[in-house]
Design a protein around this motif. Sequence first.
Motif, short mmCIF file in Angstrom:
data_model
loop_
_atom_site.label_atom_id
_atom_site.label_comp_id
_atom_site.label_asym_id
_atom_site.label_seq_id
_atom_site.Cartn_x
_atom_site.Cartn_y
_atom_site.Cartn_z
N HIS A 243 17.11 23.59 -8.22
CA HIS A 243 16.39 22.47 -8.00
C HIS A 243 17.27 21.27 -8.32
CE1 HIS A 243 12.67 24.74 -7.99
NE2 HIS A 243 12.19 23.70 -7.42
N ARG A 244 18.11 21.31 -9.47
CA ARG A 244 18.84 20.27 -9.69
C ARG A 244 20.07 20.10 -8.90
NH1 ARG A 244 19.61 20.87 -15.28
NH2 ARG A 244 18.30 22.75 -15.52
N ASN B 92 7.57 21.80 -7.68
CA ASN B 92 8.02 20.97 -8.31
C ASN B 92 8.58 21.49 -9.57
OD1 ASN B 92 8.81 18.27 -9.09
ND2 ASN B 92 6.71 17.46 -9.19
N TYR B 93 9.39 22.57 -9.60
CA TYR B 93 9.74 22.81 -10.88
C TYR B 93 11.25 22.29 -10.97
CZ TYR B 93 6.55 26.72 -10.68
OH TYR B 93 5.32 27.36 -10.61
N THR B 94 11.79 22.54 -12.31
CA THR B 94 13.19 21.71 -12.50
C THR B 94 14.21 22.86 -12.68
OG1 THR B 94 12.34 21.32 -14.75
CG2 THR B 94 12.58 19.60 -12.89
N THR B 95 14.21 23.98 -12.12
CA THR B 95 15.14 25.15 -12.29
C THR B 95 16.62 24.40 -12.01
OG1 THR B 95 15.29 25.86 -10.15
CG2 THR B 95 13.60 26.62 -11.65
N THR C 16 13.33 24.41 -3.05
CA THR C 16 13.90 23.61 -4.09
C THR C 16 14.48 22.44 -3.86
OG1 THR C 16 16.01 24.80 -3.65
CG2 THR C 16 14.57 25.91 -5.21
#
Lengths: 285, 301
Positions: free
Chosen positions: A14-15, A8-11, A133
């Motif tokens: 991921h976006r 659950n990262y927001t790199t 991701t």
Amino acid sequence: MTFGKYNNYTTIIHRLDSRIKLIALISFFVILFLPYGTGYMNLVFYGIALILLFILSIISKASFISLFRSLKGIWVMVLFLLIISLLFANSNSGDIAFSIYELDIYYSTIINVSFVLLRLIAILTASNIFSSTTKPMDMTYALEWFFYPLKLIKIPIHKFAMAISLALRFVPTITMECQRVIKAQASRGVDYNQGRLKEKFKALTSMIIPLFISSFMKSGELADAMEARGYDPDSKRTRYKVYHFGLKDVIAILILVIILAFFITACCFKFDLFSYLGVDLPKLS
Amino acid sequence: MSIKFEKVNYTYDIGLPSEKVALRDISHIFSDHCFTALIGKTGSGKSTLLQHLNALILPTSGKISIGSYIIDFSLEYKDGKVDERKMKRKRKKKLKDIKSLRKKVGIVFQFPEYQLFEETVLKDVMFGPKNFGKSEEEAKKVSYEALKQVDLDSSYYERSPFELSGGEKRRVAIAGILALEPDVLVLDEPTVGLDADGEKNFLNLIKDIYSRGTSIILSTHNMDLVLKYAENALLLEDGKIVLADRPHVLFKNEELLKRSVLRKPKVLEFADELIKKGLPLNVENIFDIPSLAKEIDRCKR
């Protein structure tokens, strides 16, 4: 941390739109199966692809450790590949690297095995990036979007998509359930790690049966809950999350096209870097 | 057998975005032959603590002594800092003979569906004792005994555990643990999903087991149960023990009750009203309705 689990990262990766990520994944698979001329050139290009994937891994914070842990069993694969390559004589030509007793090992065999390995590692890395991701729901969204044309010939893809998304949705739930069952049985003295094969088998049934029963119960309850909220498989569905293409998505597509173009060009021209530079390498055939 | 926690910490998913501290510096002694109730909001760490009792979960740091069995992950310091290398080495060591521990401490989980799997009730109850090295005959004997204790007669023995009702399933599950003859019985929210009658029978059963010398440690949201049966109440809040005392002490502490969203047992609320009306009741003597009636009777005389 397991291999390929969503983190659950927001790199930036991921976006990105999940559709682009899916296309990118498929493109990398294509890149990894294109022929680039000689075996050496294959190695070089697969190496480049792998380096690109490693960079992507770092950007997306996909876990390396779990990846390499999942590669532990790869040595069995290497051995298997070597034996297969040795058995099939037609790949055994060109210069001999070394011999063990009567058995000759050719350079071509080694090169073949190593680029198959590189390919495998690259495929695993790419899948790892994609699945760690992309939320399962977004994955199914991407799949549904790509299968849209099938709708025209009346294939109920939204039903399939719903089935897939439900299956994916329940993977973590069942994993949790599994851990609970293991704990409950461990309190009754089951040891899943030790004991003879027969005991292990018995231990396994003590885990699987409760798991099946609770899964069946869950699926029944889920079906009821969906119906109670008016789910109709044949009606048109709207989306909670609407996806828009942004600037970053466009840039991502451009980068992807450039990478793909580079590899396809290399594949078409079959440019032999080593003979151009005059490097003398062992003959492969 | 007493169980001692020394500065036990536990964190879920260390190093991940979902990292969550579940227990913080828990130090407590569950004395020999105790009846302890763990209470607290959902997510306060009750279940996590219970699972430490027979090493289903190992602490991130801290030391747990369960009888003579010791799990030592207490922090090692070097130059005022935690010595990570030493800790890693400690954690790598495999726990020896964990089975002997699990025989002494039996945990009954909230949902019995998680452990029933055999074809018949009897076989399912026998599964545990057989795992701990009992022969077929011995296992049968303890299983009959355990099934009798949970009030299931011989008509149940050959039935499939899956065709039973929820309450019966739970009783089979408990029999499965009782058949291990544990010194400490741990129950995770045991009364959830039982009907009024089932709950009453069940609690009487637990009281019975307790009076036979087995320690009981349970987590619950049922305050009437805590007041009536428990000798000790352990209130958890956000992974910390905020109170460890007799239930009466807890129920006197209005502020704490409010903070942990706990409701006083009905009998105590009723007693409070009576006290307000001028009846000089001694709250300490009230555990349930009969004892309340007795107390009122005493005041009238």
